[in-house]
Design a protein around this motif. Sequence first.
Motif, mmCIF file in Angstrom:
data_model
loop_
_atom_site.group_PDB
_atom_site.id
_atom_site.type_symbol
_atom_site.label_atom_id
_atom_site.label_comp_id
_atom_site.label_asym_id
_atom_site.label_seq_id
_atom_site.Cartn_x
_atom_site.Cartn_y
_atom_site.Cartn_z
ATOM 1 N N TYR A 172 0.827 -1.200 0.000
ATOM 2 C CA TYR A 172 0.000 0.000 0.000
ATOM 3 C C TYR A 172 0.868 1.259 0.000
ATOM 4 N N ARG A 173 0.411 2.281 -0.750
ATOM 5 C CA ARG A 173 1.004 3.600 -0.646
ATOM 6 C C ARG A 173 0.408 4.300 0.579
ATOM 7 N N PRO A 174 1.155 5.199 1.211
ATOM 8 C CA PRO A 174 0.643 5.851 2.426
ATOM 9 C C PRO A 174 -0.668 6.594 2.186
ATOM 10 N N TRP A 179 -2.961 -0.122 -3.880
ATOM 11 C CA TRP A 179 -2.003 -1.225 -3.796
ATOM 12 C C TRP A 179 -1.131 -1.191 -5.050
ATOM 13 N N CYS A 180 0.143 -0.870 -4.872
ATOM 14 C CA CYS A 180 1.031 -0.692 -6.027
ATOM 15 C C CYS A 180 1.972 -1.881 -6.168
ATOM 16 N N ALA A 181 1.868 -2.571 -7.298
ATOM 17 C CA ALA A 181 2.723 -3.712 -7.599
ATOM 18 C C ALA A 181 3.528 -3.474 -8.869
ATOM 19 N N ALA A 182 3.722 -2.206 -9.230
ATOM 20 C CA ALA A 182 4.329 -1.890 -10.529
ATOM 21 C C ALA A 182 5.701 -1.243 -10.444
ATOM 22 N N LEU A 183 5.993 -0.525 -9.374
ATOM 23 C CA LEU A 183 7.157 0.352 -9.371
ATOM 24 C C LEU A 183 8.480 -0.396 -9.475
ATOM 25 N N ASP A 184 8.565 -1.578 -8.891
ATOM 26 C CA ASP A 184 9.816 -2.339 -8.925
ATOM 27 C C ASP A 184 9.798 -3.453 -9.962
ATOM 28 N N ALA A 185 8.749 -3.525 -10.748
ATOM 29 C CA ALA A 185 8.623 -4.611 -11.720
ATOM 30 C C ALA A 185 9.452 -4.317 -12.967
ATOM 31 N N PRO A 186 10.046 -5.347 -13.583
ATOM 32 C CA PRO A 186 10.736 -5.137 -14.858
ATOM 33 C C PRO A 186 9.761 -4.603 -15.911
ATOM 34 N N ILE A 212 -10.328 -3.150 -11.897
ATOM 35 C CA ILE A 212 -10.727 -2.824 -10.527
ATOM 36 C C ILE A 212 -10.275 -1.402 -10.241
ATOM 37 N N SER A 213 -11.234 -0.513 -10.014
ATOM 38 C CA SER A 213 -10.934 0.909 -9.881
ATOM 39 C C SER A 213 -11.093 1.353 -8.430
ATOM 40 N N GLN A 214 -11.345 2.647 -8.233
ATOM 41 C CA GLN A 214 -11.374 3.219 -6.892
ATOM 42 C C GLN A 214 -12.418 2.566 -5.990
ATOM 43 N N GLY A 215 -13.432 1.961 -6.541
ATOM 44 C CA GLY A 215 -14.435 1.280 -5.726
ATOM 45 C C GLY A 215 -14.031 -0.103 -5.262
ATOM 46 N N TRP A 250 -9.180 -4.977 1.574
ATOM 47 C CA TRP A 250 -8.908 -5.514 0.239
ATOM 48 C C TRP A 250 -10.125 -5.371 -0.674
ATOM 49 N N LEU A 251 -11.315 -5.494 -0.120
ATOM 50 C CA LEU A 251 -12.527 -5.379 -0.926
ATOM 51 C C LEU A 251 -12.716 -3.978 -1.500
ATOM 52 N N ARG A 252 -12.114 -2.962 -0.885
ATOM 53 C CA ARG A 252 -12.251 -1.588 -1.380
ATOM 54 C C ARG A 252 -10.948 -1.061 -1.986
ATOM 55 N N THR A 253 -9.938 -1.924 -2.099
ATOM 56 C CA THR A 253 -8.616 -1.506 -2.565
ATOM 57 C C THR A 253 -8.593 -1.273 -4.067
ATOM 58 N N PHE A 254 -7.814 -0.263 -4.480
ATOM 59 C CA PHE A 254 -7.566 0.068 -5.879
ATOM 60 C C PHE A 254 -6.181 -0.476 -6.232
ATOM 61 N N PRO A 255 -6.093 -1.647 -6.892
ATOM 62 C CA PRO A 255 -4.774 -2.217 -7.197
ATOM 63 C C PRO A 255 -4.187 -1.653 -8.486
ATOM 64 N N SER A 256 -2.868 -1.619 -8.560
ATOM 65 C CA SER A 256 -2.222 -1.135 -9.775
ATOM 66 C C SER A 256 -2.497 -2.057 -10.953
ATOM 67 N N TYR A 257 -2.649 -3.346 -10.690
ATOM 68 C CA TYR A 257 -3.016 -4.301 -11.735
ATOM 69 C C TYR A 257 -4.088 -5.211 -11.156
#
Length: 323
Positions: A172-174, A179-186, A212-215, A250-257
Amino acid sequence: MDLRDIATQLTAHPSIRGKLDIAASTRALALTASTSGRPGDDAAAIARPDGGWDLFAGEGFMPQFVQDDPWFAGWCGVMVNLSDIAAMGGRATALLDAIWAPDAASADPLLKGLRDAAQAYGVPIVGGHTNLRSAELNLAVSVTGRASRLISSFAAQPGDVLIAAIDHRGEYRPRFDNWCAALDAPHDRLRGDYELLPLLAERGLVDAGKDISQGGIVGTALMLAECSRCGFDIDLAAIPLPPGVEIVRWLRTFPSYGFLLSVRPENASEVCAAFAERDISAAVIGKAHAKPEIALARQEDRAIFWDYASSPYLTLSKETAHA
């Protein structure tokens, strides 16, 4: 936590209720699901004379988010737009940005985030709008793309299974439920992960879904259900969770992917396996039915999260014509 308490908490959450603003705009603009481009989808889809579809989408950002984390906001300006194109079974072709800032120094981290993400995902920024005399920092980004076969918000059917495909390799970002899973990915992995959606569409395995968006999972399932005039029961026990993350967040999380796909049951194993080959979590988390509602389920217990017949959410569907 009791299912009814979970449903009540989620129904009242700002990230889920914020999507209600869409209905005010569609009424003011006299848009319906039958309007050109089919509002309600993740991107406008315009049929091409030579076959296939042109896609167009855009995102505006919460000012507080942009001001608190401008570099990441710039990155997200690219990332979320590319997710919208992938969610339609498409491939992005170009991006446009619009920024507002008090001065060039304030704009610099925002622009750097945009540039870094565009390079990472391999989609060019081809123009935009700049205002360096604004009182506050803000951002909007648009994207174009193409698809040969669509994944649509209007194609889910009773009897489908609901698949959640989410990259758990992140954090998670502060301050926000991002939920960010992209920044360190190749970079090649990021590009290949988005390529999976059009490939599944072109193989005829997926024709219904949304990113899956902001909702979060529940809000996105609600938008998908209302557009398709069906409902979903979501089995909380079937939802894979990243380590240390609790189910309500998790049910309300906005994931990067992250994507929700409504899939014919005979295709579910092949779809989940395609994501698993790329180390992306994908699991059947529910079933589609004919009732106009999203419900949360756990063993024999069931609680309605939202009934869109009595409380419309987007006020768009393939049958109704609300303006």
